[in-house]
Design a protein around this motif. Structure first.
Motif, short mmCIF file in Angstrom:
data_model
loop_
_atom_site.label_atom_id
_atom_site.label_comp_id
_atom_site.label_asym_id
_atom_site.label_seq_id
_atom_site.Cartn_x
_atom_site.Cartn_y
_atom_site.Cartn_z
N VAL A 195 -3.40 -1.94 7.84
CA VAL A 195 -2.04 -1.48 8.14
C VAL A 195 -2.13 0.00 8.53
O VAL A 195 -3.00 0.73 8.06
N ASP A 196 -1.26 0.44 9.42
CA ASP A 196 -1.32 1.83 9.85
C ASP A 196 0.09 2.38 10.07
O ASP A 196 1.06 1.64 10.23
N LYS A 197 0.16 3.70 10.08
CA LYS A 197 1.41 4.40 10.31
C LYS A 197 1.09 5.78 10.87
O LYS A 197 0.12 6.41 10.46
N VAL B 84 0.85 -1.19 0.00
CA VAL B 84 0.00 0.00 0.00
C VAL B 84 0.89 1.23 0.00
O VAL B 84 1.83 1.34 0.79
N ARG B 85 0.60 2.16 -0.92
CA ARG B 85 1.28 3.46 -0.92
C ARG B 85 0.22 4.55 -0.81
O ARG B 85 -0.82 4.49 -1.46
N LEU B 86 0.49 5.54 0.05
CA LEU B 86 -0.49 6.60 0.30
C LEU B 86 0.22 7.94 0.34
O LEU B 86 1.34 8.06 0.84
N ALA C 159 -4.72 4.79 9.05
CA ALA C 159 -5.01 3.36 8.95
C ALA C 159 -5.66 3.06 7.61
O ALA C 159 -6.62 3.73 7.21
N VAL C 160 -5.12 2.05 6.91
CA VAL C 160 -5.65 1.65 5.60
C VAL C 160 -6.12 0.20 5.72
O VAL C 160 -5.34 -0.69 6.10
N THR C 161 -7.39 -0.02 5.43
CA THR C 161 -7.96 -1.37 5.46
C THR C 161 -8.15 -1.86 4.03
O THR C 161 -8.80 -1.19 3.21
#
Length: 664
Positions: free
Chosen positions: A657-659, A571-573, A644-646
């Protein structure tokens, strides 16, 4: 006597004065050390909160230059505020209204307090000024202004108010009324507590009666003044508006207005309490009846005092920000402890100066009451300081923190003076050689007279009676009686003033009361000052909004694995411009082979744990294979946000996943 001398021995005739025991000093020192340690730990581990409202964001932001005119201007606050029709004004470069004049639109949700003001269409290029004024949840008026430009910045002729909300003559008068209200409550509650708990015979003493009644009158007049001044204090700032009936009606519909009206109703009940305390109570001769009445007055008085204290707690700092459910009862206890200590101290000073028959037992009982009050005061004060300050930097670097330090220093000075008072109280308690009461007892006269003067007074009285009965009429007898009463009063005053122990105690208590007057002034200013937490947070938000270096996209990259078939990838945000206000979010998902990968569902949420905000949902929509985007993602304030990305790769397989990323 003061709070630091809780222990006295029983009275003994002709006993030599003994040095004051040193144990309470050690106890006080230990309490001070423990209080400092607890306070330090609380400041070290504190999380942010608010009390005064502060503007934490806007769209457009302060100083921003936008290409086209927005449809509305939005303002984000740190807590709930009250806004009226003209609370937010948008002025064009010529100083004319650029908004439609409608009431601000409520845009708030569970995580942010936001209001929007609609703008007129066809706005020209140039610099626009947004001036706002509101009333925060803790009843204090707040105001401010910022600018933004359409097309390019320009000169502006917009005129802003020359004083802050709550300032000027009305603000000064309101502040004086606040001080008078606190002082009146302290005299009313503390004086009554002194009579009931320490010196019940004082209910018949006119000086103490006048003290308590004057406290009631001061609190009543100050409350009425605050009710009338409330509308101009939070609005126009014009003294003439104090008598505007429409403004008064609007005040009565607010929380502070309801609190002031409730206080007036409770003052009506307290008038009945005073009438019983100084009317019926002193005339009760049966000890059982007097004991029952004492208990009833103590319960009723405590309920009334707690109710009056609650009118402050329900409408000011304690009612907003962190843990209001705990803060409000703590604030009530704090006010009651202050009243019992400082009000009792003033009552003691009046009794020492104006009543000749105050005994050492009453002073000893006040010492115990005051010591307990100080313990409660310290415990509740530590909690309130942690709640309103939070960090060491806020304690030393804000006006609120500096006032709090000054308050602590003044309390320490009062405690130091108390040790001097304690020495004189110990001498009174042991019947020292300077006691007027002791000398009178030795002479066989009632307390407050010497043996010789008592005998001569009795002889004079008998002679006067004979003269009045034989050689003079009723008028002459009454005149002689008044003269004898004046002589007896003068003799009591002479003996009272000649007592070195009593005079020493009177001087030290007078010094404590003098410091208490300054302490009350500092406390009054403190209650109307923006709390350190809010000031520091608003400063951080303003710095983040005005410093271009803090702006720019923030990115995250994290692997994921849902555990199912084709359930792993990356995942890229990216969030741009990563400021408080409106942002744009882009999200990409790559499969295990590094190629763009579509999934049935993807969700994003943002959480600011330090402010207990969120999770704020963002709803990205698919833009292309493996690429989602969300426009107008509103971030209410700067801070360390957890993103947080679900990702769901099948009907049953999903993972989050979260950061944590710094935004603003």
């Amino acid at each position: 006597m003061t709070a630091t001398a809780p222990h006295f021995g029983p009275a003994r005739a002709q006993a030599p004065a003994t040095p004051a025991p040193r144990r309470p000093f050690a106890v006080a020192a230990l309490l001070a050390v423990l209080a400092g340690l607890v306070f330090g730990l609380l400041l070290t581990g504190a999380g942010p909160a608010s009390a005064h409202a502060a503007l934490t964001g806007s769209d457009p932001q302060d100083g921003a230059v936008v290409a086209t005119a927005p449809e509305e201007v939005t303002l984000t606050f740190s807590e709930q505020v009250a806004l009226g029709k003209d609370s937010v004004r948008v002025l064009d470069p010529d100083g004319k209204r650029a908004d439609t004049g409608a009431e601000p639109r409520d845009l708030q949700n569970d995580s942010a307090v936001r209001y929007g003001v609609a703008l007129r269409t066809g706005l020209a290029d140039g610099t626009y000024t947004v001036a706002w004024q509101a009333v925060s949840a803790d009843s204090h008026p707040v105001s401010g202004a910022f600018t933004f430009s359409i097309g390019a910045p320009s000169q502006t002729a917009a005129a802003l108010p020359d004083q802050e909300a709550g300032g000027g003559l009305v603000g000064t008068l309101y502040g004086i009324a606040r001080y008078a209200a606190y002082a009146g409550f302290i005299l009313l509650a503390g004086g009554s507590a002194f009579v009931l708990a320490c010196w019940q015979r004082g209910a018949g003493a006119r000086p103490l009666q006048r003290l308590v009644v004057r406290g009631w009158m001061t609190l009543t007049v100050a409350t009425l003044a605050m009710l009338l001044l409330r509308s101009p204090y939070t609005g126009s700032g014009k003294l003439a508006d104090a008598f505007d009936l429409d403004g008064l009606k609007a005040v009565l519909d607010t929380k502070p207005g309801a609190a002031l009206v409730s206080r007036l109703l409770l003052l009506g009940a307290s008038a009945l309490f005073i009438a019983v305390l100084f009317g019926t109570y002193p005339r009760r001769e049966d000890r059982r009846e007097q004991k029952d009445l004492t208990f009833g007055l103590a319960i009723g008085g405590t309920v009334i005092a707690a109710g009056i204290a609650g009118t402050w707690a329900l409408a000011e700092h304690a009612s907003a920000g962190l843990q209001p459910g705990i803060a409000m009862p703590v604030d009530v206890l704090h006010l009651l402890a202050v009243a019992a200590w400082l009000g009792g101290l003033v009552a003691l000073l009046v009794a020492l100066h104006r009543t000749p028959d105050l005994d050492a037992a009453a002073v000893r009982r006040f010492s115990a009451m005051a010591f307990g009050s100080v313990v409660v005061l310290v415990a509740t004060g530590i909690y309130q300081s942690w709640r309103q300050v939070g960090t060491w930097s806020a304690l030393t670097g804000t006006g609120y923190g500096q006032l709090l330090i000054a308050k602590v220093v003044l309390v320490a000075v009062m405690v130091a003076i108390a040790f001097t008072s304690r020495r004189w109280t110990a001498r009174l308690g042991t019947g020292g050689s300077g006691s007027a009461g002791g000398r009178a007892a030795e002479a066989g006269a009632p307390p407050g007279t010497s043996g010789a003067s008592g005998a001569s007074g009795a002889s004079g009285a008998s002679g006067a009676a004979d003269v009045s009965g034989q050689d003079a009429g009723p008028e002459r007898a009454a005149q002689l009686a008044r003269q004898q009463a004046a002589v007896a009063t003068a003799e009591k005053k002479r003996l009272r003033d000649a007592d070195p122990d009593r005079s020493g105690l009177r001087r030290s208590v007078l010094a404590e009361v003098g410091v208490a007057v300054v302490l009350l002034a500092v406390t009054t200013v403190l209650t109307s000052t923006e709390p350190a937490r809010t000031e520091e947070e608003a400063s951080r938000a303003s710095t983040a909004a005005s410093d271009p270096a803090t702006a720019g996209p923030v990115t995250m990259k994290a692997p994921f694995d849902t555990g199912g078939e084709k359930g792993s990838g990356t995942v890229r945000l990216e969030i741009t411009p990563a400021r408080s206000g409106a942002n744009e979010l882009h999200l990409w998902i790559d499969g295990a082979d590094g190629k763009p990968m579509d999934v049935p569902e993807v969700k994003v949420s943002l959480t600011l744990k330090s402010q207990d905000i969120g999770p704020l949902p963002a709803a990205p929509v698919r833009l292309a294979e493996g690429h989602w985007t969300a426009a107008d993602v509103r971030i209410p304030m700067a801070g360390d946000w957890k993103i947080a990305v679900t990702v769901r790769t099948s009907d049953i397989d999903q993972t989050t996943v979260d950061k944590t990323m710094k935004i603003g």
